[in-house]
Design a protein around this motif. Structure first.
Motif, PDB file in Angstrom:
ATOM      1  N   GLU A 266       0.864  -1.180   0.000  1.00 32.17           N
ATOM      2  CA  GLU A 266       0.000   0.000   0.000  1.00 32.17           C
ATOM      3  C   GLU A 266       0.896   1.224   0.000  1.00 32.17           C
ATOM      4  O   GLU A 266       1.679   1.420   0.921  1.00 32.17           O
ATOM      5  CB  GLU A 266      -0.915  -0.004   1.220  1.00 32.17           C
ATOM      6  CG  GLU A 266      -1.902  -1.144   1.218  1.00 32.17           C
ATOM      7  CD  GLU A 266      -2.804  -1.156   2.445  1.00 32.17           C
ATOM      8  OE1 GLU A 266      -2.515  -0.445   3.430  1.00 32.17           O
ATOM      9  OE2 GLU A 266      -3.796  -1.897   2.404  1.00 32.17           O
ATOM     10  N   ILE A 267       0.783   2.043  -1.059  1.00 31.31           N
ATOM     11  CA  ILE A 267       1.589   3.252  -1.208  1.00 31.31           C
ATOM     12  C   ILE A 267       0.657   4.445  -1.112  1.00 31.31           C
ATOM     13  O   ILE A 267      -0.379   4.480  -1.780  1.00 31.31           O
ATOM     14  CB  ILE A 267       2.284   3.281  -2.584  1.00 31.31           C
ATOM     15  CG1 ILE A 267       3.039   1.991  -2.828  1.00 31.31           C
ATOM     16  CG2 ILE A 267       3.125   4.522  -2.742  1.00 31.31           C
ATOM     17  CD1 ILE A 267       4.485   2.002  -2.634  1.00 31.31           C
ATOM     18  N   GLU A 268       1.038   5.420  -0.302  1.00 31.40           N
ATOM     19  CA  GLU A 268       0.206   6.615  -0.147  1.00 31.40           C
ATOM     20  C   GLU A 268       0.812   7.766  -0.934  1.00 31.40           C
ATOM     21  O   GLU A 268       2.003   8.060  -0.821  1.00 31.40           O
ATOM     22  CB  GLU A 268       0.105   7.000   1.323  1.00 31.40           C
ATOM     23  CG  GLU A 268      -0.894   8.095   1.570  1.00 31.40           C
ATOM     24  CD  GLU A 268      -1.094   8.383   3.049  1.00 31.40           C
ATOM     25  OE1 GLU A 268      -1.343   9.554   3.376  1.00 31.40           O
ATOM     26  OE2 GLU A 268      -0.992   7.456   3.856  1.00 31.40           O
TER      27      GLU A 268
ATOM     28  N   GLU B 244      -4.064   9.488  -1.151  1.00 28.62           N
ATOM     29  CA  GLU B 244      -4.745   8.336  -1.735  1.00 28.62           C
ATOM     30  C   GLU B 244      -3.853   7.119  -1.547  1.00 28.62           C
ATOM     31  O   GLU B 244      -2.649   7.187  -1.747  1.00 28.62           O
ATOM     32  CB  GLU B 244      -4.988   8.576  -3.229  1.00 28.62           C
ATOM     33  CG  GLU B 244      -5.624   7.416  -3.941  1.00 28.62           C
ATOM     34  CD  GLU B 244      -5.725   7.640  -5.442  1.00 28.62           C
ATOM     35  OE1 GLU B 244      -5.880   6.644  -6.155  1.00 28.62           O
ATOM     36  OE2 GLU B 244      -5.637   8.794  -5.897  1.00 28.62           O
ATOM     37  N   VAL B 245      -4.443   5.998  -1.134  1.00 24.29           N
ATOM     38  CA  VAL B 245      -3.685   4.765  -0.980  1.00 24.29           C
ATOM     39  C   VAL B 245      -3.875   3.929  -2.238  1.00 24.29           C
ATOM     40  O   VAL B 245      -4.993   3.688  -2.677  1.00 24.29           O
ATOM     41  CB  VAL B 245      -4.141   3.973   0.270  1.00 24.29           C
ATOM     42  CG1 VAL B 245      -3.431   2.633   0.353  1.00 24.29           C
ATOM     43  CG2 VAL B 245      -3.896   4.782   1.534  1.00 24.29           C
ATOM     44  N   SER B 246      -2.762   3.529  -2.831  1.00 22.89           N
ATOM     45  CA  SER B 246      -2.787   2.707  -4.041  1.00 22.89           C
ATOM     46  C   SER B 246      -2.057   1.404  -3.769  1.00 22.89           C
ATOM     47  O   SER B 246      -1.150   1.346  -2.933  1.00 22.89           O
ATOM     48  CB  SER B 246      -2.086   3.421  -5.189  1.00 22.89           C
ATOM     49  OG  SER B 246      -2.731   4.619  -5.499  1.00 22.89           O
ATOM     50  N   LEU B 247      -2.443   0.379  -4.491  1.00 16.15           N
ATOM     51  CA  LEU B 247      -1.756  -0.904  -4.397  1.00 16.15           C
ATOM     52  C   LEU B 247      -0.705  -0.994  -5.479  1.00 16.15           C
ATOM     53  O   LEU B 247      -0.908  -0.540  -6.601  1.00 16.15           O
ATOM     54  CB  LEU B 247      -2.744  -2.059  -4.548  1.00 16.15           C
ATOM     55  CG  LEU B 247      -3.810  -2.182  -3.481  1.00 16.15           C
ATOM     56  CD1 LEU B 247      -4.689  -3.406  -3.757  1.00 16.15           C
ATOM     57  CD2 LEU B 247      -3.196  -2.281  -2.096  1.00 16.15           C
ATOM     58  N   MET B 248       0.434  -1.588  -5.128  1.00 13.81           N
ATOM     59  CA  MET B 248       1.504  -1.820  -6.063  1.00 13.81           C
ATOM     60  C   MET B 248       2.123  -3.165  -5.737  1.00 13.81           C
ATOM     61  O   MET B 248       2.265  -3.511  -4.564  1.00 13.81           O
ATOM     62  CB  MET B 248       2.562  -0.732  -5.963  1.00 13.81           C
ATOM     63  CG  MET B 248       3.621  -0.885  -7.022  1.00 13.81           C
ATOM     64  SD  MET B 248       5.252  -0.254  -6.580  1.00 13.81           S
ATOM     65  CE  MET B 248       5.645  -1.039  -5.082  1.00 13.81           C
ATOM     66  N   GLY B 249       2.472  -3.923  -6.764  1.00  7.22           N
ATOM     67  CA  GLY B 249       3.160  -5.183  -6.556  1.00  7.22           C
ATOM     68  C   GLY B 249       4.657  -4.991  -6.686  1.00  7.22           C
ATOM     69  O   GLY B 249       5.121  -4.304  -7.584  1.00  7.22           O
ATOM     70  N   ALA B 250       5.397  -5.606  -5.783  1.00  7.39           N
ATOM     71  CA  ALA B 250       6.861  -5.560  -5.822  1.00  7.39           C
ATOM     72  C   ALA B 250       7.358  -6.976  -6.075  1.00  7.39           C
ATOM     73  O   ALA B 250       7.167  -7.861  -5.242  1.00  7.39           O
ATOM     74  CB  ALA B 250       7.415  -5.016  -4.511  1.00  7.39           C
TER      75      ALA B 250
ATOM     76  N   ASP C 245      12.065   2.412   2.828  1.00  4.69           N
ATOM     77  CA  ASP C 245      11.005   3.383   3.059  1.00  4.69           C
ATOM     78  C   ASP C 245      10.116   3.363   1.818  1.00  4.69           C
ATOM     79  O   ASP C 245      10.414   4.009   0.814  1.00  4.69           O
ATOM     80  CB  ASP C 245      11.578   4.780   3.289  1.00  4.69           C
ATOM     81  CG  ASP C 245      10.526   5.786   3.700  1.00  4.69           C
ATOM     82  OD1 ASP C 245       9.327   5.547   3.438  1.00  4.69           O
ATOM     83  OD2 ASP C 245      10.902   6.820   4.279  1.00  4.69           O
ATOM     84  N   ILE C 246       9.055   2.591   1.878  1.00  2.39           N
ATOM     85  CA  ILE C 246       8.179   2.380   0.725  1.00  2.39           C
ATOM     86  C   ILE C 246       7.602   3.700   0.217  1.00  2.39           C
ATOM     87  O   ILE C 246       7.437   3.895  -0.986  1.00  2.39           O
ATOM     88  CB  ILE C 246       7.037   1.397   1.090  1.00  2.39           C
ATOM     89  CG1 ILE C 246       7.626   0.005   1.315  1.00  2.39           C
ATOM     90  CG2 ILE C 246       5.974   1.350   0.019  1.00  2.39           C
ATOM     91  CD1 ILE C 246       8.368  -0.562   0.129  1.00  2.39           C
ATOM     92  N   GLN C 247       7.315   4.637   1.110  1.00  2.00           N
ATOM     93  CA  GLN C 247       6.702   5.899   0.695  1.00  2.00           C
ATOM     94  C   GLN C 247       7.675   6.781  -0.101  1.00  2.00           C
ATOM     95  O   GLN C 247       7.252   7.670  -0.821  1.00  2.00           O
ATOM     96  CB  GLN C 247       6.171   6.664   1.907  1.00  2.00           C
ATOM     97  CG  GLN C 247       5.167   5.886   2.746  1.00  2.00           C
ATOM     98  CD  GLN C 247       3.997   5.300   1.953  1.00  2.00           C
ATOM     99  OE1 GLN C 247       3.498   5.895   1.020  1.00  2.00           O
ATOM    100  NE2 GLN C 247       3.567   4.101   2.333  1.00  2.00           N
ATOM    101  N   LYS C 248       8.983   6.537   0.007  1.00  3.93           N
ATOM    102  CA  LYS C 248       9.974   7.332  -0.727  1.00  3.93           C
ATOM    103  C   LYS C 248      10.579   6.581  -1.901  1.00  3.93           C
ATOM    104  O   LYS C 248      11.409   7.117  -2.614  1.00  3.93           O
ATOM    105  CB  LYS C 248      11.102   7.762   0.220  1.00  3.93           C
ATOM    106  CG  LYS C 248      10.654   8.742   1.273  1.00  3.93           C
ATOM    107  CD  LYS C 248      11.811   9.159   2.126  1.00  3.93           C
ATOM    108  CE  LYS C 248      11.364  10.137   3.198  1.00  3.93           C
ATOM    109  NZ  LYS C 248      12.456  10.464   4.114  1.00  3.93           N
TER     110      LYS C 248
END
Length: 174
Positions: free
Chosen positions: A85-87, A91-97, A143-146
């Protein structure tokens, strides 16, 4: 390390890429999937592997090896997709890693986390929250958000929206 960055104990999902250990805080992980069919989307960034269908929703998948400038590797039975979950823009979006393998969920105490090194990792220090210790091994806490620039997030959103719109237009009319 600053107390607002890490709480007393942090639960992290650990994974492997190119024999290096990484972690993301568990509160940003939605789920872990076995490798499934990834549909390539033309004219997207090199690190953008494509999209997957997650319960009827198109979710962009990023090849983390490519994102970090690591050599490409063949997919194996251990290759996984971590749904994050990336903000951005409230807005929160889904992303696959896409990663080589998922290891386990661990707890890392705040006192066992050190600041990101200035050099010596495959990942830019901008993306690193800190370096944790698990036994004798270091774990790079991302840091997923960055991890993605605003431009990259916009591209990921546009890709997801483009695929979703194409699916709607291709759906049979009842």
């Amino acid at each position: 390390m600053e107390s607002q960055v890490f709480s007393q104990t942090n639960q992290c999902l650990t994974f492997v890429m190119d024999e290096e250990f990484f972690a993301v805080e568990i509160d940003s992980v939605r789920e872990v999937l076995e490798l499934t069919t990834i549909t390539r989307v033309p004219r997207t960034s090199e690190f953008m592997r494509g999209v997957i269908n997650l319960r009827g929703n198109a979710v962009p998948v990023v090849d983390m090896r490519c994102k970090f400038g690591m050599p490409k590797a063949e997919d194996t039975i251990n290759t996984c997709i971590i749904i994050l979950e990336i903000e951005s823009d409230n807005e929160v979006s889904l992303m696959g890693a896409l990663v080589d393998a998922v290891r386990e969920v661990i707890e890392i105490r705040a006192e066992d986390i050190q600041p990101a090194p200035k050099m010596g990792t495959a990942v830019s220090p901008t993306f690193i929250k800190g370096m944790g210790r698990q036994g004798d091994e270091f774990v790079i806490i991302l840091d997923i958000q960055k991890l993605f620039s605003l431009h990259e997030l916009t591209t990921l959103h546009a890709t997801r929206d483009l695929v979703s719109q194409a699916e709607v237009e291709a759906a049979p009319v009842a």
